[in-house]
Design a protein around this motif. Structure first.
Motif, PDB file in Angstrom:
ATOM      1  N   TYR A   1       0.822  -1.198   0.000  1.00  0.00           N
ATOM      2  CA  TYR A   1       0.000   0.000   0.000  1.00  0.00           C
ATOM      3  C   TYR A   1       0.865   1.260   0.000  1.00  0.00           C
ATOM      4  O   TYR A   1       1.852   1.334   0.721  1.00  0.00           O
TER       5      TYR A   1
ATOM      6  N   ARG B   1      -3.075   4.528   3.413  1.00  0.00           N
ATOM      7  CA  ARG B   1      -4.373   3.991   3.842  1.00  0.00           C
ATOM      8  C   ARG B   1      -5.263   5.133   4.336  1.00  0.00           C
ATOM      9  O   ARG B   1      -4.766   6.155   4.796  1.00  0.00           O
TER      10      ARG B   1
ATOM     11  N   GLN C   1      -8.477   1.941  -4.067  1.00  0.00           N
ATOM     12  CA  GLN C   1      -9.529   1.079  -3.552  1.00  0.00           C
ATOM     13  C   GLN C   1     -10.230   1.709  -2.366  1.00  0.00           C
ATOM     14  O   GLN C   1      -9.668   2.544  -1.673  1.00  0.00           O
TER      15      GLN C   1
ATOM     16  N   ARG D   1     -13.038   0.362   0.853  1.00  0.00           N
ATOM     17  CA  ARG D   1     -13.687  -0.779   1.488  1.00  0.00           C
ATOM     18  C   ARG D   1     -15.151  -0.437   1.679  1.00  0.00           C
ATOM     19  O   ARG D   1     -15.490   0.574   2.270  1.00  0.00           O
TER      20      ARG D   1
ATOM     21  N   ARG E   1     -19.557  -5.516   0.797  1.00  0.00           N
ATOM     22  CA  ARG E   1     -19.059  -5.746  -0.567  1.00  0.00           C
ATOM     23  C   ARG E   1     -17.560  -5.968  -0.602  1.00  0.00           C
ATOM     24  O   ARG E   1     -17.014  -6.340  -1.625  1.00  0.00           O
ATOM     25  N   GLY E   2     -16.883  -5.653   0.473  1.00  0.00           N
ATOM     26  CA  GLY E   2     -15.436  -5.850   0.513  1.00  0.00           C
ATOM     27  C   GLY E   2     -14.682  -4.705  -0.130  1.00  0.00           C
ATOM     28  O   GLY E   2     -15.152  -3.573  -0.180  1.00  0.00           O
ATOM     29  N   THR E   3     -13.527  -5.009  -0.659  1.00  0.00           N
ATOM     30  CA  THR E   3     -12.671  -4.010  -1.271  1.00  0.00           C
ATOM     31  C   THR E   3     -13.045  -3.826  -2.734  1.00  0.00           C
ATOM     32  O   THR E   3     -13.120  -4.788  -3.482  1.00  0.00           O
TER      33      THR E   3
ATOM     34  N   THR F   1     -12.140  -1.651  -6.302  1.00  0.00           N
ATOM     35  CA  THR F   1     -11.221  -0.785  -7.029  1.00  0.00           C
ATOM     36  C   THR F   1     -12.041   0.216  -7.822  1.00  0.00           C
ATOM     37  O   THR F   1     -12.884  -0.162  -8.620  1.00  0.00           O
TER      38      THR F   1
END
Length: 85
Positions: free
Chosen positions: A39, A42, A61, A63, A67-69, A71
């Motif tokens: 990374y 963050r 990206q 979060r 749905r998660g991560t 892009t």
């Protein structure tokens, strides 16, 4: 430092910028290498840097709950990451 000066001078982002200001930018610049999968920064960290990409690409990206991560943008060579903050 001579290499960084050439990189900054030739990058389109700095086109037309005053030479003194480009020199100031070069004085703050450093060359870094990131391994694939690492990374650059963050969410919540201080926005102290921006990056001129010379090689490779960076996935931006976010979060999302349930749905998660995701892009939302991919930035490639000769582009800039982190200038928008």
């Amino acid at each position: 430092m001579e290499e960084l000066e050439r990189i900054v001078k030739e990058h389109l982002f700095f086109d037309g910028m005053d030479a003194e200001l480009r020199t100031l930018v070069c004085g703050c610049a450093r060359e870094v290498v990131f391994e694939a999968g690492s990374y650059l920064f963050r969410e919540g960290e201080p926005a102290d840097f921006f990056f001129l990409l010379r090689h490779g690409s960076v996935a931006l990206q976010v979060r999302a709950p349930e749905r998660g991560t995701l892009t939302f943008q991919t930035v490639g060579e000769h582009e800039i990451v982190g200038i928008s903050w």
